[in-house]
Design a protein around this motif. Structure first.
Motif, PDB file in Angstrom:
ATOM      1  N   ASN A 221       0.788  -1.232   0.000  1.00 18.60           N
ATOM      2  CA  ASN A 221       0.000   0.000   0.000  1.00 18.60           C
ATOM      3  C   ASN A 221       0.821   1.284   0.000  1.00 18.60           C
ATOM      4  O   ASN A 221       0.254   2.375  -0.094  1.00 18.60           O
ATOM      5  CB  ASN A 221      -0.991  -0.017   1.171  1.00 18.60           C
ATOM      6  N   VAL A 222       2.127   1.170   0.075  1.00 13.36           N
ATOM      7  CA  VAL A 222       2.982   2.346  -0.131  1.00 13.36           C
ATOM      8  C   VAL A 222       3.929   2.114  -1.300  1.00 13.36           C
ATOM      9  O   VAL A 222       4.915   2.836  -1.466  1.00 13.36           O
ATOM     10  CB  VAL A 222       3.786   2.701   1.143  1.00 13.36           C
ATOM     11  N   SER A 223       3.595   1.099  -2.107  1.00 11.70           N
ATOM     12  CA  SER A 223       4.469   0.724  -3.212  1.00 11.70           C
ATOM     13  C   SER A 223       3.652   0.575  -4.492  1.00 11.70           C
ATOM     14  O   SER A 223       2.439   0.831  -4.515  1.00 11.70           O
ATOM     15  CB  SER A 223       5.200  -0.587  -2.890  1.00 11.70           C
ATOM     16  N   THR A 224       4.296   0.138  -5.537  1.00  9.54           N
ATOM     17  CA  THR A 224       3.642   0.048  -6.838  1.00  9.54           C
ATOM     18  C   THR A 224       2.616  -1.080  -6.930  1.00  9.54           C
ATOM     19  O   THR A 224       1.857  -1.146  -7.895  1.00  9.54           O
ATOM     20  CB  THR A 224       4.694  -0.147  -7.948  1.00  9.54           C
ATOM     21  N   GLY A 225       2.556  -1.948  -5.938  1.00  9.94           N
ATOM     22  CA  GLY A 225       1.560  -3.023  -5.935  1.00  9.94           C
ATOM     23  C   GLY A 225       0.220  -2.596  -5.371  1.00  9.94           C
ATOM     24  O   GLY A 225      -0.718  -3.402  -5.312  1.00  9.94           O
ATOM     25  N   GLN A 226       0.112  -1.329  -4.971  1.00  8.48           N
ATOM     26  CA  GLN A 226      -1.123  -0.836  -4.338  1.00  8.48           C
ATOM     27  C   GLN A 226      -2.299  -0.869  -5.311  1.00  8.48           C
ATOM     28  O   GLN A 226      -2.175  -0.558  -6.486  1.00  8.48           O
ATOM     29  CB  GLN A 226      -0.897   0.597  -3.840  1.00  8.48           C
TER      30      GLN A 226
END
Length: 302
Positions: A221-226
């Motif tokens: 949720n703070v990365s590109t997977g969010q």
């Protein structure tokens, strides 16, 4: 084509068919808007319809035929086959004797090809069908902030439907002709299902490698997977163990299979859609009618 004065008449009577998880809050918002002189509700569960009508200040219709005086009828039903069975008889004639110029709004997650065919049948009686599926789940149905994908062949019919739809929605997208709304909804749900399937696979692999699933979700949720899945679904319903998102596994699987049909009709390879369809199908075969988030348990146990 219907007479212009018929098309311009005010929408005073609204009917609503299908009072389940989504239909209940949706029609509650229609009634609460106080825009319409009369709101009638119908469900196969007559007791549910009567109780809801009493709660929101509407009237309960004992049969779909009792909705004949409505200017606009909204449907929120599980499948396009059920929508067809409610609207059209075996001989192709309307089951609800609506006046020419009446508008039927299918807000279900329907098969767009079936929507187009049902629309042709109704048009023969002067009844307009528009498709306006929703996105946002029950939470946004309650707050009246659903996103709507509106498809229509007749602009006057779309215009007449909008005041009703606005009571349930913060955003209405015009997608094109009849059936395009349902196609868009299926493709949207495929993207969401793909995100859920991929995130679930990642959680299973990470846990087996020694990672904490809760920490994984925080990092997503703070990365590109969010994604919506990582912010709204995984924390509570998978890592939190509630498994109660309100979206059933059979319905998610149905929507992804519709998306697969749309992709096949476009004659282009869709390996991701095929893989997600197969993964959900395996889970559905094993688990049956459960919340879609329980597919994670099935995939984790394999």
């Amino acid at each position: 084509m219907t007479d212009a004065t018929t098309e311009r008449r005010a929408v005073e009577r609204v009917g609503f068919i299908g009072l389940g998880t989504m239909g209940d809050p949706m029609v509650s918002n229609i009634a609460a808007s106080e825009r319409f002189a009369d709101v009638l509700v119908h469900d196969v569960d007559a007791v549910r319809a009567e109780e809801l009508a009493a709660r929101i200040g509407a009237r309960s219709a004992a049969s779909v035929a009792d909705l004949a005086a409505c200017d606009v009828i909204v449907l929120m039903l599980p499948t396009s086959a059920i929508v067809r069975s409610v609207l059209v008889g075996e001989d192709g004639s309307p089951r609800i004797p609506l006046a020419p110029g009446a508008v039927v709004v299918d807000m279900s997650s329907s098969d767009p090809t079936e929507t187009v065919e049902t629309g042709r049948m109704l048009a023969a009686a002067g009844i307009h069908l528009v498709d306006a599926p929703v996105s946002g789940a029950r939470e946004r149905a309650v707050t009246g902030t659903l996103a709507i994908m509106l498809g229509a062949d007749d602009e006057d019919a779309a215009t007449r439907a909008v005041p009703v739809i606005e009571t349930m929605s913060s955003t209405i997208f015009r997608t094109g002709g009849l059936g395009t709304g349902h196609a868009m909804k299926a493709l949207n749900n495929f993207v969401a299902a793909a995100a859920f399937t991929a995130a679930s696979e990642a959680l299973v692999a990470g846990a087996r490698f020694g990672l904490d699933p809760a920490v994984m979700v925080d990092i997503f949720n703070v990365s590109t997977g969010q994604s919506f899945v990582t912010t709204h679904v995984l924390p509570t319903h998978v890592v939190g163990g509630e498994f109660a998102s309100g979206f059933a596994l059979p319905l998610m699987t149905k929507d992804v299979r519709i998306a697969q049909k749309v992709q096949q009709a476009s004659e282009h390879a869709a390996p991701v859609c095929d893989a997600v369809t197969a993964a959900l199908g395996d889970a559905l075969d094993a688990l049956g009618n459960v919340d879609h988030t329980r597919a994670f348990e099935f995939w984790s146990a394999r």
